[in-house]
Scaffold this active site. Structure first.
Site, PDB file in Angstrom:
ATOM      1  CB  SER A  39     -18.185  24.712 -28.521  1.00 42.46           C
ATOM      2  OG  SER A  39     -18.258  23.784 -29.593  1.00 42.46           O
ATOM      3  CE1 TYR A  96      -5.639  -2.923   9.493  1.00 36.80           C
ATOM      4  CE2 TYR A  96      -4.869  -5.148   9.032  1.00 36.80           C
ATOM      5  CZ  TYR A  96      -5.011  -3.825   8.651  1.00 36.80           C
ATOM      6  OH  TYR A  96      -4.526  -3.414   7.437  1.00 36.80           O
ATOM      7  CB  THR A 144     -41.876  25.150  -5.017  1.00 31.56           C
ATOM      8  OG1 THR A 144     -43.116  25.474  -5.652  1.00 31.56           O
ATOM      9  CG2 THR A 144     -41.629  26.143  -3.886  1.00 31.56           C
ATOM     10  CG  HIS A 145     -43.026  21.421  -7.337  1.00 29.54           C
ATOM     11  ND1 HIS A 145     -43.100  20.123  -6.898  1.00 29.54           N
ATOM     12  CD2 HIS A 145     -43.643  22.165  -6.379  1.00 29.54           C
ATOM     13  CE1 HIS A 145     -43.754  20.082  -5.753  1.00 29.54           C
ATOM     14  NE2 HIS A 145     -44.089  21.312  -5.406  1.00 29.54           N
ATOM     15  CG  ASN A 179     -20.165  24.977 -23.475  1.00 27.44           C
ATOM     16  OD1 ASN A 179     -21.279  25.388 -23.771  1.00 27.44           O
ATOM     17  ND2 ASN A 179     -19.395  24.300 -24.314  1.00 27.44           N
ATOM     18  CG  ASN A 197      -3.057  -4.419  13.088  1.00 26.60           C
ATOM     19  OD1 ASN A 197      -2.527  -4.378  11.981  1.00 26.60           O
ATOM     20  ND2 ASN A 197      -3.479  -5.545  13.638  1.00 26.60           N
ATOM     21  CD  GLN A 213      -3.103  -2.139   2.332  1.00 28.31           C
ATOM     22  OE1 GLN A 213      -2.307  -2.397   3.216  1.00 28.31           O
ATOM     23  NE2 GLN A 213      -3.041  -2.718   1.145  1.00 28.31           N
ATOM     24  CB  SER A 236      -0.929  -0.004   1.219  1.00 23.80           C
ATOM     25  OG  SER A 236      -0.175  -0.107   2.406  1.00 23.80           O
TER      26      SER A 236
END
Ligand code: ARG
Length: 481
Positions: free
Chosen positions: A283, A323, A161-162, A291, A116, A328, A29
């Site tokens: 673009s 453990y 709302t909505h 964009n 650990n 990990q 790791s």
């Protein structure tokens, strides 16, 4: 017994055959946990001190080990630490290097501790060091929202709302709604801190160290607020990581909601907001395009952050005490979430500050129908129960729709025919400024209430929920190996 060769695994004594190469790579790791290098050195130094106090190390041995570890920290800080192919994880690498620097004495650092408790301690320290940075980055975004609110004056727009136009709200009120979401996220970071700052060290592999370590003293030395109360739980507990990932995901969700509205509001259909060039993209094909990629990515990061939370929760589910190597998989999720937020928040803060508004488009979108509730409130003031008033105004709206005319064009005769209490003077309610002025109750969208809200937001920003960088937490992100 012979000192094991520098690159052999820490468990070499029990085994006859070397580990399969691909299995070794899967098990290792180091690529992930090397970020804990400085924390690992600090914890080891404090552990050497604790071993000395427990009578395991002489003063001279402690001094040699602490100095050796100091040299290792220097190597990490200057980028001169040489990792070796046999370094399974950061703990192995540090211990291997210590034995190179101080000889077999270095092996004494492993007394009464396991990877650990070491990894859990390092990881918690690392997160404790990141929380102030995250709070700081979050404050930048809140400051940008507050700055927008403060500069928006008496501009109003439809509240939805909505996603249907509902009632007018001040633009400042709209920006501040997001401010308070982020304020709660910041509070959550502060609430989390004391649950991260619990020290596992001394739990050893699972049953506790076989030496009389003064854990309270050790915790204090490392900047922890408490020691874990149970050694089994100490090495298995990743609640702090999962809680952090929830906060990151919740924050991500808030930011995605804001981002979605900015994407909508900067579209030509709405045209309420204008993207700053510095935070927009073009673009490759359509020359006219501008964009909102930054806000689209912000929207997407919520999904990524939620993925980290889901990944860890799923890893933790059903684990037997104590453990397990499954654990990990905790660090990649947390590291990625911290990296995502620290990359995103500063960009978002700057982009939000630079957004410009189109006040006319917003005002134009507030048509008279949005004050229908105010007309009902007017009838309530004449003594009508709200339910009846609601029905009466519903008829007014229907009549206007049937005639294909704005509600404000209905004459007194038509209004009176619907209900005798509907006089021409009722039509003043269709002024959005009047509508807002009725909403100065605390937390409301009226101008006085919003001015008070701005003051409350300023006061909130002066607060810090996460304890600042303490004496023992000076490690800067930039010095991570
Ligand atoms: N690399 C391991 C982790 O991240 C360290 C602990 C290893 N402990 C063990 N018993 N193999 O969890």
């Amino acid at each position: 017994m012979e000192e094991s060769s520098a690159s052999a695994p820490l468990w070499v004594g029990r085994f006859e055959q070397p580990m399969d190469g691909a299995a070794w790579a899967l098990n290792a790791s180091l690529d992930v946990d090397r970020r804990l290098a400085l924390e690992d050195v600090r914890v080891n130094q404090a552990w050497a001190e604790a071993l000395h106090e427990a009578g395991v190390l002489s003063a001279a041995e402690r001094d040699a080990i602490v100095a050796g570890l100091g040299g290792i920290a220097h190597e990490f800080q200057t980028g001169t630490f040489g990792f070796q192919a046999g370094d399974e994880d950061i703990h192995t690498a540090v211990e291997r290097r210590l034995r190179e620097l101080v000889g077999p004495l270095g092996g004494k650092i492993a007394t009464g501790r396991s990877r650990n408790d070491l990894v859990a301690t390092d990881f918690r320290l690392w997160l404790m060091g990141q929380l102030p940075h995250l709070e700081g980055a979050l404050i930048q975004v809140q400051m940008a929202l507050l700055a927008q609110a403060e500069s928006s004056g008496d501009v109003y727009l439809p509240g939805y709302t909505h996603l249907q136009r509902a009632q007018p709200v001040l633009l400042a009120h709209w920006w501040l709604a997001y401010f308070w979401m982020l304020e709660r996220d910041r509070q959550r970071l502060g609430d989390l801190y004391p649950r991260v700052a619990v020290m596992p060290m001394g739990a050893a592999a699972l049953a506790g160290a076989g030496f009389p370590i003064d854990r309270e003293k050790l915790a204090q030395r490392l900047g922890f607020l408490a020691v874990s109360p149970n050694s089994l739980d100490a090495v298995a507990d990743r609640d702090f990581a999962a809680e952090f990932l929830f906060i990151a995901a919740m924050l991500g969700v808030h930011l995605s909601q804001l981002a979605e509205m900015i994407v909508l509001f900067t579209s030509q259909e709405f045209g309420f907001l204008e993207l700053p060039d510095a935070f927009a993209t073009g673009s490759s094909l359509m020359p006219q395009k501008k964009n909102p990629d930054i806000f689209e990515l912000t929207r997407a990061k919520a999904g990524v952050l939620l993925g980290h939370l889901t990944a860890l929760m799923t890893v933790l589910k059903g684990l037997p005490l104590a453990y397990n190597k499954d654990l990990q998989e905790d660090k990649p999720q947390v590291f990625a979430a911290v990296d995502t937020l620290l990359a995103l928040l500063p960009v978002l803060a700057a982009a939000l500050r630079a957004i410009s508004i189109n006040a006319n488009r917003m005002r134009e979108a507030v048509s008279a129908e949005l004050m229908a509730t105010d007309l009902a409130d007017y009838l309530v003031e004449q003594g009508l129960p709200f339910r009846e008033a609601h029905a009466v105004v519903g008829q007014v709206v229907r009549q206007a729709l049937a005639l294909g005319r704005p509600i404000t064009d209905l004459n007194e005769q038509t209004l009176k025919a619907i209900h005798p209490l509907l006089n021409q003077d009722a039509l003043v309610v269709f002024d959005p400024v009047q509508s807002l002025a009725r909403r100065n109750l605390s937390g409301g969208s009226g101008p006085h209430a919003v001015a008070a809200q701005v003051q409350a937001a300023r006061a909130a920003l002066a607060q810090r929920y996460v304890p600042g960088l303490g004496e023992t937490m000076r490690s800067k992100r930039t010095s991570e190996p």
